[in-house]
Design an enzyme around this catalytic site. Structure first.
Site, PDB file in Angstrom:
ATOM      1  N   ASP A   1       8.575   0.616  -8.862  1.00 51.60           N
ATOM      2  CA  ASP A   1       7.372   1.225  -9.438  1.00 51.60           C
ATOM      3  C   ASP A   1       7.331   1.193 -10.962  1.00 51.60           C
ATOM      4  OD1 ASP A   1       5.994   2.035  -7.050  1.00 51.60           O
ATOM      5  OD2 ASP A   1       7.599   3.479  -6.732  1.00 51.60           O
TER       6      ASP A   1
ATOM      7  N   ASP B   1       1.408  -2.893  -2.352  1.00 52.19           N
ATOM      8  CA  ASP B   1       1.280  -2.136  -3.610  1.00 52.19           C
ATOM      9  C   ASP B   1       2.032  -2.819  -4.764  1.00 52.19           C
ATOM     10  OD1 ASP B   1       1.494  -0.780  -1.156  1.00 52.19           O
ATOM     11  OD2 ASP B   1       1.731   1.167  -2.080  1.00 52.19           O
TER      12      ASP B   1
HETATM   13  N1  GLY Z   1       3.072   3.272  -3.280  1.00 52.57           N
HETATM   14  C1  GLY Z   1       1.926   3.673  -3.923  1.00 52.57           C
HETATM   15  C2  GLY Z   1       0.875   4.252  -3.069  1.00 52.57           C
HETATM   16  O1  GLY Z   1       1.109   5.217  -2.379  1.00 52.57           O
HETATM   17  O2  GLY Z   1      -0.205   3.748  -3.073  1.00 52.57           O
END
Ligand code: GLY
Length: 403
Positions: A115, A180
């Site tokens: 992230d 993501d």
């Molecule tokens: N992993 C990021 C989200 O929950 O969209």
């Protein structure tokens, strides 16, 4: 004299009314940002008192702060402050952004998550774009180096989650990659620009290509998780973590894909990314079950539609991405963008001043399968809303229709 009465006068009257109409439109847009600034000023006061970063509201109605150890959402709050600085020029927003992003600067060294792109591009990335502060650049490059440690050339992807602990350990995955993750590539593209070293960009391109190959179904919707064998690169599973089922289309995942491929096109001008973004937009915008107001349910295939929560975060990410895609594409996305932004500006979705724990937007979803953050505000829904409002102003408002 007759000519003046018959032609010139009616023309002048028309011109007057059309100017008034344009002014009213602009005013409506500006008042959305003004209202947002007032609400966010209250949120900053709350955050400063606690010296923490707001994430959402807990089930008991109390503020839920981002985890101090590390939180994938920690970059969005300072990122929103940077957007307010950009929108208003008011230094108080720059000071708030700098103060809150400094809280997690040391996380640039973490190699335990994917992230870092979200976290550091939305905060320090916006800060560098707006101020050219060299210290911010160093943070972005260090975070990119940390992110790059998770790239596996056998797979051709950055690993999203470690599988040695938490709920991820229970799933039997070896090398999970979630859609993501496309959102972390922007930081890598920036790092190549900042350093002149193409290794970051090359990893981003390889990741984007592998994801096109394995994450998308024939109808251009995407799986949430693809699990790989890290030795051979072979696909082991195509599943979900935050969606309704393995075969369903989790709404925010579709939005991340749309945004991610639009960014890939911005940096590479490779037509295949433009085509991929258009295909995803086509899936999102033509999905029959989406409500008339343009705000999707949390999963396009959720079991009890229409009695399912909406996900405003998916809508704000989509709106922001479509505004950028609209610049590159021959398709016209303006109608869809207007629909989403007009809906979000209504009382149903925008909180009244001082309500909603001072977040801007209501009705987002974190993760229903984890029974976590259901029908709540989320700091990233607000972040992409600010981004969409700014992009909208830059793309569609010309000087002639500004007040
Ligand atoms: N992993 C990021 C989200 O929950 O969209």
């Amino acid at each position: 004299m007759k000519l003046i009465k018959k032609i010139v006068l009616p023309l002048l009257i028309c011109l007057f009314y059309s100017c008034q109409e344009k002014k009213a439109e602009t005013k409506k847009e500006e008042s959305v940002m003004e209202k947002a600034e007032k609400q966010f000023s209250l949120l900053v006061v709350e955050a400063e008192k606690a010296n923490r970063i707001p994430r959402t509201i807990n089930k008991d109605g109390e503020m839920h702060w981002a985890k101090e150890r590390f939180d994938w959402t920690e970059g969005f709050f300072p990122g929103s402050c940077w957007y307010l600085f950009e929108a208003t020029g008011n230094k108080k927003w720059q000071m708030a952004a700098e103060k809150f992003q400094a809280q997690f600067e040391s996380h640039k060294h973490l190699t335990t998550n994917h992230d870092l792109g979200f976290v550091f591009n939305c905060s320090y990335g916006n800060g560098f774009r707006l101020t050219k502060n060299e210290a911010f650049k160093e943070v972005m490059i260090t975070a990119s180096n940390s992110l790059l440690t998770r790239f596996n050339p056998n797979v051709g992807c950055i690993k999203s989650w470690d599988v040695t602990g938490g709920w991820q350990k229970e799933r039997g995955w070896m090398f999970p990659v979630i859609v993501d993750n496309m959102m972390n590539l922007e930081l890598l593209f920036e790092a190549s620009k900042l350093t002149g070293d193409s290794k970051y960009k090359e990893a981003a391109i390889t990741h984007a290509n592998t994801t096109i190959k394995n994450h998308f179904r024939e109808n251009n919707s995407s799986f949430h998780v693809v699990d790989y064998n890290p030795e051979t690169g072979e696909v082991r599973h195509k599943q979900t973590a935050q969606g309704f089922s393995h075969d369903s289309s989790w709404a925010r995942g579709q939005a991340w894909g749309l945004y991610g491929y639009t960014v890939c096109y911005r940096y590479t001008k490779d037509k295949k990314y433009l085509e991929q973004a258009q295909k995803i937009a086509n899936y999102i915008l033509n999905f029959k079950g989406t409500p008339e107001d343009g705000i999707p349910y949390w999963d396009y295939n959720a079991e009890h539609i229409p009695n399912e929560p909406r996900d405003v975060s998916a809508a704000t990410i989509t709106a922001s991405a479509l505004i950028e895609l609209d610049k590159y594409s021959k398709e016209n996305y303006k109608g869809a963008i207007d629909k989403i932004l007009n809906t979000l500006a209504t009382k149903e979705y925008t909180a009244a001043l001082g309500e909603n724990h001072n977040f801007l937007l209501k009705h987002s979803v974190g993760s229903i399968p984890h029974n976590n953050e259901i029908d709540v505000p989320l700091n990233y829904a607000d972040y992409y809303y600010f981004e969409a409002l700014l992009r909208y102003k830059n793309e569609y408002k010309t000087e002639s229709n500004e007040e």
